[in-house]
Scaffold this motif. Structure first.
Motif, short mmCIF file in Angstrom:
data_model
loop_
_atom_site.label_atom_id
_atom_site.label_comp_id
_atom_site.label_asym_id
_atom_site.label_seq_id
_atom_site.Cartn_x
_atom_site.Cartn_y
_atom_site.Cartn_z
N LEU A 21 0.82 -1.21 0.00
CA LEU A 21 0.00 0.00 0.00
C LEU A 21 0.85 1.27 0.00
O LEU A 21 0.35 2.36 -0.23
N ILE A 22 2.15 1.12 0.26
CA ILE A 22 3.03 2.29 0.35
C ILE A 22 3.38 2.78 -1.04
O ILE A 22 3.75 2.01 -1.92
N GLU A 23 3.29 4.08 -1.20
CA GLU A 23 3.59 4.72 -2.48
C GLU A 23 5.01 5.28 -2.52
O GLU A 23 5.68 5.29 -3.55
N ASP A 24 5.48 5.77 -1.36
CA ASP A 24 6.80 6.40 -1.34
C ASP A 24 7.34 6.41 0.09
O ASP A 24 6.58 6.53 1.05
N VAL A 25 8.67 6.28 0.20
CA VAL A 25 9.36 6.42 1.49
C VAL A 25 10.43 7.49 1.29
O VAL A 25 11.38 7.29 0.51
N ALA A 26 10.26 8.63 1.95
CA ALA A 26 11.13 9.78 1.71
C ALA A 26 12.00 10.06 2.94
O ALA A 26 11.54 9.96 4.07
N SER A 27 13.26 10.44 2.67
CA SER A 27 14.22 10.75 3.72
C SER A 27 14.26 12.24 3.99
O SER A 27 14.28 13.05 3.05
N ARG A 28 14.29 12.61 5.25
CA ARG A 28 14.40 14.01 5.65
C ARG A 28 15.45 14.11 6.76
O ARG A 28 15.74 13.14 7.45
N GLN A 29 16.00 15.32 6.93
CA GLN A 29 16.92 15.61 8.04
C GLN A 29 18.02 14.55 8.17
O GLN A 29 18.19 13.93 9.22
N GLY A 30 18.74 14.38 7.07
CA GLY A 30 19.87 13.47 7.09
C GLY A 30 19.49 12.02 7.32
O GLY A 30 20.31 11.22 7.81
N GLY A 31 18.28 11.64 6.96
CA GLY A 31 17.83 10.27 7.09
C GLY A 31 17.23 9.92 8.43
O GLY A 31 16.76 8.80 8.64
N LYS A 32 17.20 10.89 9.35
CA LYS A 32 16.67 10.60 10.68
C LYS A 32 15.17 10.90 10.81
O LYS A 32 14.55 10.59 11.83
N THR A 33 14.59 11.48 9.77
CA THR A 33 13.13 11.62 9.69
C THR A 33 12.68 10.92 8.41
O THR A 33 13.29 11.11 7.35
N VAL A 34 11.65 10.09 8.53
CA VAL A 34 11.18 9.30 7.39
C VAL A 34 9.69 9.58 7.19
O VAL A 34 8.90 9.43 8.12
N ASP A 35 9.32 9.99 5.98
CA ASP A 35 7.91 10.18 5.63
C ASP A 35 7.47 9.04 4.73
O ASP A 35 8.02 8.85 3.63
N VAL A 36 6.49 8.27 5.18
CA VAL A 36 5.97 7.14 4.43
C VAL A 36 4.57 7.48 3.94
O VAL A 36 3.66 7.72 4.73
N THR A 37 4.42 7.54 2.61
CA THR A 37 3.15 7.92 1.99
C THR A 37 2.45 6.68 1.44
O THR A 37 3.07 5.86 0.75
N PHE A 38 1.16 6.55 1.73
CA PHE A 38 0.37 5.40 1.32
C PHE A 38 -0.60 5.80 0.20
O PHE A 38 -1.02 6.96 0.13
N ARG A 39 -0.94 4.82 -0.64
CA ARG A 39 -1.92 5.07 -1.70
C ARG A 39 -3.29 5.40 -1.11
O ARG A 39 -4.05 6.18 -1.67
N GLU A 40 -3.59 4.79 0.04
CA GLU A 40 -4.87 5.02 0.71
C GLU A 40 -4.64 4.82 2.20
O GLU A 40 -3.62 4.25 2.62
N PRO A 41 -5.55 5.30 3.04
CA PRO A 41 -5.37 5.12 4.49
C PRO A 41 -5.22 3.64 4.85
O PRO A 41 -5.89 2.78 4.30
N PHE A 42 -4.30 3.37 5.78
CA PHE A 42 -4.05 2.00 6.24
C PHE A 42 -4.13 1.99 7.76
O PHE A 42 -3.24 2.47 8.45
N ALA A 43 -5.21 1.43 8.27
CA ALA A 43 -5.46 1.44 9.71
C ALA A 43 -4.39 0.67 10.48
O ALA A 43 -4.11 0.97 11.64
N GLY A 44 -3.77 -0.32 9.83
CA GLY A 44 -2.80 -1.16 10.52
C GLY A 44 -1.36 -0.73 10.34
O GLY A 44 -0.45 -1.56 10.45
N TRP A 45 -1.11 0.57 10.10
CA TRP A 45 0.24 1.03 9.78
C TRP A 45 1.24 0.75 10.90
O TRP A 45 2.44 0.63 10.65
N GLN A 46 0.75 0.62 12.14
CA GLN A 46 1.68 0.37 13.25
C GLN A 46 2.31 -1.02 13.20
O GLN A 46 3.27 -1.30 13.92
N SER A 47 1.78 -1.89 12.33
CA SER A 47 2.36 -3.23 12.19
C SER A 47 3.57 -3.26 11.27
O SER A 47 4.24 -4.29 11.15
N LEU A 48 3.88 -2.14 10.62
CA LEU A 48 4.97 -2.10 9.64
C LEU A 48 6.31 -1.71 10.28
O LEU A 48 6.36 -1.18 11.38
#
Length: 533
Positions: free
Chosen positions: A111-138
């Protein structure tokens, strides 16, 4: 003298990738819990709890255009070789789990569309195609991407010999599978609370020697799958040991492949199930009287010890013992005739190939028992034992509609684990959903181990995955079809016995499916007999 804890285990199988079906074993679970970082771990109630040793926060971004989760990794979090734990580790795990065949629980990553690196790799933005209620399992059991990405042998075998770096309280000092021993030592680069003991030794022993090692004090604890006789021997130790049952995150099941030429007709699959003695298969896998025998599975998605589990098996769906008359009726309806003790159709005998991974003795025991039961009722059956990688990455991941499906190289049935403990809707989608297409390459993604895809059911599975339909409602619809179409026969949930001696301090069974080794940093052992390894 260093302080050490010696833990007896069943066997030390090769292959330590906790994300693959081939390596889904107590050994890989133990080592992953000791050395691989995870964003969330099971809390006291089994629900995901943020691991604040690794991340400062993991939150849904409220104003993002698409459903996005932002992870802030602690600055000091690093692998044992000094490299930072960073966004590239998230990217690597996402890339592998969304596209590799034979992985456990890929649905959420797809379901993930993109995983982007921020702040020297210590912040990660994970974008999904649609809401995923179980994202804490990843993003559990992150792997060191900087060491694995360019590995010459690739994902399939890259962790066959252990982890090249650790992101937990212990690191591998030595692996000797021939001797049956793995030695772990405190990871001095670990930024969290240091481990209480200097080293942990995993020692593979046969069942009688497990009991003797506990009796003599050679083992501080043992985590293994005893048969009924060994269980009695453990109990005879009295208050010298404390015994606990530890359920594992896997249900054993027998898959019946629709893509097989022999099992394409649902009546033949139903006949096969009517020919099987399920209690005898469970006994073959557990040795009888072992913990798994007490966790018999009667549902197609959740494991017996999971929250929300309830039996879904329709009343009378499967005979309590082999039913010869039902087998004969169903095979006759499917166009077979009995001739000389064999079932024939168009002059060809009904001959089923049952596969079980070479590395796992209990899987093979189940396959051989099933083959004997089928032969008793005139259904020819042969057991093959490919490696786990061959079975789950190649033989079972084939597109059922491709030219390769249904050929001599494929299998009709397989003994396989069904992962448990993740997000229930994602587990259902991973086990029984249609694979979809890789958006980058436009190539079809690998199939689930059952080779199952029902386009009429897929909207229900997708709706549960996206949280638009309650899981219980969706799973009721999905499971009724799975039982009706005889896709899989659940047997039992894997489980082990944890035996603790009085010298083992700080050992806990672990929350959820984390297991005892998740608490190893708190274990306090005794002085080792020698300084060397």
């Amino acid at each position: 003298m260093p302080i050490e804890v010696v833990a007896g285990v069943d066997e030390l199988e090769g292959g330590f990738n906790p994300h693959t079906l081939a390596d889904l074993s107590p050994t890989s679970s133990a080592l992953a819990g000791l050395m691989l970082p995870s964003v969330f771990r099971p809390g006291p109630d089994g629900a995901p709890q943020l691991d604040t040793n690794l991340v400062e926060s993991a939150e849904v971004v409220p104003d993002a255009e698409k459903f996005t989760v932002r992870y802030r990794i602690k600055r000091q979090a690093s692998w044992s070789d000094g490299a930072p734990i960073a966004a590239e580790d998230f990217v690597y795990l996402w890339e592998q789990l969304r596209s590799q065949p034979g992985v456990a629980d890929p649905a959420g990553y797809r379901l993930i569309e993109d995983v982007a690196s921020r702040q020297g790799g210590k912040t990660v933005d994970v974008t999904f195609r649609e809401p995923f209620a179980g994202w804490q399992s990843l993003f559990t059991n992150l792997l060191p991407a900087h060491l694995l990405r360019a590995a010459p042998r690739g994902w399939a075998t890259v962790l066959d010999d252990g982890y090249p770096a650790s992101g937990g309280p212990f690191a591998i000092r030595q692996i000797d599978l021939d001797r049956g021993e793995i030695i772990l030592e405190r990871n001095d680069r670990y930024w969290g609370p240091p481990a209480q003991s200097d080293r942990v030794v995993l020692r593979a022993l046969d069942k009688p020697r497990q009991v003797e090692a506990l009796r003599s004090g050679d083992s501080h604890l043992a985590l293994f799958s005893p048969d009924a006789t060994t269980l009695q021997s453990l109990r005879s130790l009295g208050d010298q040991v404390q015994l606990m049952t530890v359920p594992r995150p896997a249900t054993m099941e027998l898959l019946l492949r629709q893509d097989s030429r022999a099992l394409a007709d649902v009546r033949v699959r139903q006949a096969v199930l009517a020919a099987l003695d399920r209690p005898a298969l469970i006994e073959a896998g557990t040795g009888g009287g072992a913990p798994g025998d007490q966790l018999q599975a009667h549902a197609q998605v959740l494991a017996p010890s999971e929250r929300g589990y309830t039996p879904t098996e329709p009343a009378g769906a499967l005979p309590k013992q082999p039913d010869r008359s039902q087998v004969e009726r169903l095979l006759t309806e499917a166009g077979y005739q009995r001739a000389g003790g064999t079932w024939l159709r168009d002059g060809r005998p009904l001959n089923l190939v049952i596969a079980a991974p070479f590395e796992h003795e209990s899987y093979i025991s189940i396959a051989e028992a099933a083959a004997r039961q089928l032969r008793d009722l005139g259904i020819q059956a042969t057991v093959v034992t490919p490696t786990g990688d061959q079975l789950f990455r190649e033989m079972l991941a084939t597109n059922p509609h491709s030219a390769e499906a249904g050929t001599a190289g494929t299998v009709d049935m397989a003994v396989a684990p069904r992962p448990a403990g993740g997000d229930p809707a994602a587990t259902m989608a991973s086990s029984y959903g249609c694979p979809g297409v890789d958006p980058d390459s436009e190539q079809p993604l690998p199939y689930n181990a059952a080779g199952f895809c029902d386009q009429l059911l897929q909207p229900t599975i997708d709706a549960a995955l996206g949280g638009r339909l309650p899981f219980q409602q969706a799973s009721a619809n999905v499971e009724s079809v799975l039982w009706r179409d005889a896709i899989a026969l659940p047997l039992y949930q894997q489980a082990q016995v944890l035996a603790l001696s009085k010298e083992a301090r700080g050992v806990q069974p672990g929350f959820g499916f984390a297991g005892p080794f998740s608490t190893a940093a708190q274990w306090l052992g005794t002085p080792a007999e020698n300084d060397g390894y």
